[in-house]
Design a protein around this motif. Structure first.
Motif, mmCIF file in Angstrom:
data_model
loop_
_atom_site.group_PDB
_atom_site.id
_atom_site.type_symbol
_atom_site.label_atom_id
_atom_site.label_comp_id
_atom_site.label_asym_id
_atom_site.label_seq_id
_atom_site.Cartn_x
_atom_site.Cartn_y
_atom_site.Cartn_z
ATOM 1 N N ARG A 49 0.830 -1.213 0.000
ATOM 2 C CA ARG A 49 0.000 0.000 0.000
ATOM 3 C C ARG A 49 0.861 1.258 0.000
ATOM 4 N NH1 ARG A 49 -5.405 -0.905 0.618
ATOM 5 N NH2 ARG A 49 -5.987 -3.044 1.158
ATOM 6 N N MET A 50 1.984 1.214 0.693
ATOM 7 C CA MET A 50 2.908 2.353 0.636
ATOM 8 C C MET A 50 3.406 2.567 -0.792
ATOM 9 S SD MET A 50 5.281 1.978 4.038
ATOM 10 C CE MET A 50 4.719 2.562 5.646
ATOM 11 N N ALA A 51 3.703 1.472 -1.472
ATOM 12 C CA ALA A 51 4.171 1.579 -2.856
ATOM 13 C C ALA A 51 3.100 2.202 -3.742
ATOM 14 C CB ALA A 51 4.559 0.197 -3.382
ATOM 15 N N ASP A 52 1.822 1.837 -3.513
ATOM 16 C CA ASP A 52 0.738 2.444 -4.283
ATOM 17 C C ASP A 52 0.655 3.945 -4.017
ATOM 18 O OD1 ASP A 52 0.008 0.022 -5.396
ATOM 19 O OD2 ASP A 52 -1.522 -0.412 -3.881
ATOM 20 N N ALA A 53 0.863 4.332 -2.759
ATOM 21 C CA ALA A 53 0.836 5.759 -2.417
ATOM 22 C C ALA A 53 1.987 6.498 -3.097
ATOM 23 C CB ALA A 53 0.912 5.931 -0.899
ATOM 24 N N LEU A 54 3.166 5.893 -3.101
ATOM 25 C CA LEU A 54 4.328 6.515 -3.734
ATOM 26 C C LEU A 54 4.125 6.654 -5.241
ATOM 27 C CD1 LEU A 54 7.232 4.710 -1.829
ATOM 28 C CD2 LEU A 54 6.439 7.062 -1.519
ATOM 29 N N ARG A 55 3.544 5.629 -5.842
ATOM 30 C CA ARG A 55 3.282 5.695 -7.285
ATOM 31 C C ARG A 55 2.315 6.830 -7.599
ATOM 32 N NH1 ARG A 55 -0.498 3.728 -10.954
ATOM 33 N NH2 ARG A 55 0.356 3.234 -13.013
ATOM 34 N N GLY A 56 1.283 6.966 -6.769
ATOM 35 C CA GLY A 56 0.337 8.054 -6.974
ATOM 36 C C GLY A 56 0.992 9.406 -6.802
ATOM 37 N N ALA A 57 1.821 9.555 -5.765
ATOM 38 C CA ALA A 57 2.500 10.828 -5.526
ATOM 39 C C ALA A 57 3.435 11.174 -6.671
ATOM 40 C CB ALA A 57 3.277 10.755 -4.208
ATOM 41 N N ALA A 58 4.133 10.177 -7.214
ATOM 42 C CA ALA A 58 5.066 10.413 -8.319
ATOM 43 C C ALA A 58 4.342 10.806 -9.594
ATOM 44 C CB ALA A 58 5.912 9.161 -8.564
#
Length: 215
Positions: A49-58
């Motif tokens: 889920r952190m990775a999904d958040a990072l992808r969205g932020a990027a």
């Protein structure tokens, strides 16, 4: 006239296929997990889920948008940032990367922003709220829909998916695993970031109420 109607029907069919594919992602994740014949640890769930958040932020999503992309409430994302310094640093770097490349709220929407907006509408949000979630104004959303007819077709498909009767069949959906309570993801409790002590809303036995699939 007939050609126009045929084109509209083809576009609606395409949009329905896209929404069906989007809604099947969680089921596909469950099927792959079942293929490995093991229950993922809670730490794996958190990192995913952190990775999904990072992808969205990027890709230019705001903090609320990044939280929605990760399928968690905004306050949970902010808790992660407070508890995990490496995640907070990574999220700031992802936002900086997006800013450096012109991917900021209010700019041209990215595929990640469009997907998040469609998912929000599919789950019951009104389109102005869904647009605001990804940093698009109502005027900007109307302009986007006018300039890109496929976007309008996708919005309509998301609204149809929202109003579909429960249990209605969808194309290309993998079978659900038997014996699982709906709306929960079973994980092994080994991550302090998602442990019952740090999140009082979690239930014992590894069933997290705060992060249901696709939520």
């Amino acid at each position: 006239m007939q050609d126009e109607a045929r084109h509209r029907a083809q576009q609606d069919e395409w949009a329905d296929e896209v929404l069906a594919w989007m809604s099947s992602q969680e089921e596909m994740d469950r099927a792959l997990r079942d293929a490995l014949r093991r229950t993922p640890s809670q730490r794996e769930e958190t990192i995913a889920r952190m990775a999904d958040a990072l992808r969205g932020a990027a890709q230019g999503l705001t903090i609320p948008g990044s939280a929605a992309a990760a399928g968690v409430p905004e306050h949970i994302l902010r808790e992660w940032m407070e508890i995990d310094a490496s995640f907070a640093t990574a999220l700031r770097a992802a936002h900086a990367l997006a800013e450096a490349h012109g991917l900021r709220p209010g700019a041209a929407p990215t595929p990640a922003a469009l997907q998040l907006m469609l998912n929000a509408i599919r789950k019951g949000a009104a389109w102005p709220a869904a647009a605001t979630l990804v940093g698009i104004s109502v005027r900007g959303f109307n302009r986007l829909r006018a300039e890109a007819p496929p976007v309008g077709a996708l919005i309509a498909a998301a609204q149809r998916a929202r109003s579909a009767k429960p249990g209605a069949s969808r194309r290309r959906r993998p079978p659900k695993a038997a014996g699982r309570p709906p709306g929960y993801r079973i994980v092994q409790l080994d991550d302090p970031l998602l442990s019952p002590d740090s999140q009082p809303g979690d239930s014992p036995g590894g069933l997290s109420k705060r992060t249901p699939p696709g939520g």
